[in-house]
Design a protein around this motif. Structure first.
Motif, short mmCIF file in Angstrom:
data_model
loop_
_atom_site.label_atom_id
_atom_site.label_comp_id
_atom_site.label_asym_id
_atom_site.label_seq_id
_atom_site.Cartn_x
_atom_site.Cartn_y
_atom_site.Cartn_z
N ASP A 88 0.94 -1.34 0.02
CA ASP A 88 -0.01 0.11 -0.05
C ASP A 88 0.94 1.28 -0.06
O ASP A 88 2.14 1.17 -0.07
N VAL A 89 0.48 2.31 0.26
CA VAL A 89 0.85 3.60 0.03
C VAL A 89 1.97 3.81 1.12
O VAL A 89 3.22 4.06 0.86
N ALA A 90 1.69 3.46 2.35
CA ALA A 90 2.52 3.74 3.49
C ALA A 90 3.49 2.71 3.51
O ALA A 90 4.73 2.94 3.80
N GLY A 91 3.34 1.24 2.86
CA GLY A 91 4.54 0.36 2.59
C GLY A 91 5.56 0.81 1.64
O GLY A 91 6.62 0.37 2.12
N ASN A 92 5.08 1.36 0.73
CA ASN A 92 5.87 2.01 -0.24
C ASN A 92 6.79 2.99 0.27
O ASN A 92 8.26 3.18 0.08
N ILE A 93 6.33 4.00 0.99
CA ILE A 93 7.37 4.97 1.60
C ILE A 93 8.04 4.32 2.76
O ILE A 93 9.26 4.67 2.95
N LYS A 94 7.58 3.39 3.76
CA LYS A 94 8.40 2.77 4.59
C LYS A 94 9.49 2.12 4.05
O LYS A 94 10.69 1.74 4.80
N ASP A 110 3.41 10.04 7.77
CA ASP A 110 2.20 10.91 7.81
C ASP A 110 2.72 12.14 7.38
O ASP A 110 1.89 12.99 6.74
N GLU A 111 4.15 12.75 7.95
CA GLU A 111 4.79 14.07 7.55
C GLU A 111 4.71 14.01 5.78
O GLU A 111 4.40 15.17 5.43
N LEU A 112 5.18 13.18 5.52
CA LEU A 112 5.48 13.09 3.89
C LEU A 112 4.05 13.03 3.07
O LEU A 112 4.14 13.73 1.98
N LEU A 113 3.21 12.53 3.36
CA LEU A 113 1.93 12.25 2.68
C LEU A 113 1.21 13.65 2.88
O LEU A 113 0.53 14.27 2.04
N ASP A 114 1.25 14.31 3.97
CA ASP A 114 0.89 15.93 4.19
C ASP A 114 1.53 16.70 3.18
O ASP A 114 1.03 17.41 2.59
N SER A 119 -2.71 13.19 2.64
CA SER A 119 -3.21 12.68 3.89
C SER A 119 -4.18 11.82 3.83
O SER A 119 -5.33 12.09 3.12
N GLY A 120 -4.14 10.81 4.46
CA GLY A 120 -5.07 9.87 4.74
C GLY A 120 -5.00 8.69 3.55
O GLY A 120 -5.77 7.85 3.34
N TYR A 121 -3.99 8.80 2.83
CA TYR A 121 -3.76 7.74 1.81
C TYR A 121 -3.08 6.40 2.11
O TYR A 121 -2.68 5.65 1.50
N GLN A 122 -2.67 6.45 3.51
CA GLN A 122 -1.70 5.41 4.13
C GLN A 122 -1.99 4.07 3.45
O GLN A 122 -1.11 3.09 3.16
N ARG A 123 -3.54 3.65 3.77
CA ARG A 123 -3.62 2.15 3.27
C ARG A 123 -4.46 2.01 2.00
O ARG A 123 -4.76 1.01 1.58
N ARG A 124 -4.17 3.09 0.90
CA ARG A 124 -4.71 2.74 -0.19
C ARG A 124 -3.67 2.03 -1.08
O ARG A 124 -2.35 2.18 -0.96
#
Length: 339
Positions: A88-94, A110-114, A119-124
């Motif tokens: 997911d989006v968060a997994g790619n950034i992590k 969270d900081e980068l998505l903002d 923002s709020g796309y972590q699980r997409r």
């Protein structure tokens, strides 16, 4: 970042030929040129993905020439983003953070998505995102470990024109907000001028000119550069008291230096105007998004011109043209044009 005498050779072909380039702290530099001129090879060499034949790449006092790719403290964003579809989006950034052994990943994600407006796309899932959203995630992943330099290789070219223009504006804002130095490869001068603090023009493996967008646009260093930047007609002229005189007439150009000159005319240097001094006959026209481009026969040549969509003349009709100084370029070396 200081690049000196960098050469990359494939057999007898010098893809990058004795290049010098500086990138200041927090500065965005666009590497602009036609396809096949060596832009991406230069970028890949800076990243450590292409071995340089000779030359040096320094960040501060550190010589990066022999430093492995993963230790150069450089972020990469490619044309297609190269995201992991199974994450997911968060997994790619992590992933970018874990590669640099950064454990406290949640707050940074969270900081980068903002920062990139997601923002709020972590699980997409990334496969559910638009092309523009995917490139924003790729940018967030590259920025995650706070690299000293960000390299972007044609990051917007896979997107449609309207989205590319909007994302270029957003990317310019994001890069300055992040404060990370960046080298952006592009063949689109609108994109380069939108994104960059400085533009480096490349041709046949060499950097032929550097400067701000205004310097490069107004003062292309030579005729091939002027042609690449949209000048379809180049004429001899005399400039006196900032008035350019040539065989199409005279026009005041406040920034033009006095003396003999070569003047480049972009299509919008000649504008359809009933009060214009030049008269000709329309031989062709093409609709653009916000104007009509004309081909006009005048006494001694055919010239490009522009007209508004609402009252553009038809082929065969007479038209008067005026000179617009914003469409002119003065060819040649000027202060601040080269490294």
């Amino acid at each position: 970042m200081r690049i000196r005498n960098l050469t990359v050779q494939f057999g007898d072909l010098k893809a990058v030929d004795d290049v010098d380039l500086d990138i200041g702290r927090g500065e965005v530099v666009a590497l602009l040129g036609p396809s096949g001129c060596g832009k991406s090879t230069l970028l890949r060499s800076v990243a450590g993905l292409e071995p340089e034949a000779r030359g040096s790449i320094h960040r501060g006092d550190v010589d990066l020439t022999k430093v492995p790719v993963h230790k150069r403290d450089i972020g990469l964003v490619f044309q297609d983003g190269q995201l992991f579809p199974h994450r997911d989006v968060a997994g790619n950034i992590k992933f970018g953070l874990r590669m640099h052994k950064i454990k406290d990943t949640g707050p940074r994600v969270d900081e980068l998505l903002d920062l990139v407006g997601l923002s709020g796309y972590q699980r997409r899932r990334v496969t559910e995102l638009s092309g523009g959203e995917q490139q924003r995630v790729a940018l967030a992943r590259a920025l995650a470990p706070r690299p000293e330099l960000l390299l972007l290789d044609e990051p917007l070219s896979a997107l449609d024109r309207a989205l590319r223009e909007q994302l270029a504006l957003d990317l310019a804002r994001l890069l300055r907000k992040a404060g990370t130095a960046a080298l952006v490869v592009t063949h689109d001068h609108d994109e380069a001028f939108t994104l960059a603090d400085r533009v480096a023009l490349m041709r046949k493996g060499k950097i032929v000119q550097t400067g701000t967008a205004e310097q490069v646009w107004r003062h292309p260093v030579d005729e091939p550069t002027a042609t690449f930047l949209g000048c379809g007609l180049i004429l001899d002229a005399e400039i006196r008291d900032h008035v350019v005189a040539f065989d199409l007439g005279e026009v005041e150009v406040a920034w033009a230096p006095d003396g003999p000159a070569r003047i480049g005319l972009r299509p919008h240097a000649l504008v359809a105007d009933p009060d214009g001094d030049l008269q000709g006959e329309v031989s062709g026209r093409v609709h653009r998004r916000d104007h009509v481009r004309l081909l006009v026969k005048i006494e001694h040549r055919e010239v490009d011109a522009v007209a508004s969509i609402t009252n553009a003349p038809e082929p065969g009709q007479s038209v008067r043209l005026r000179l617009d100084p914003d469409g002119l370029a003065v060819l040649g070396d000027h202060p601040g044009q080269r490294e």
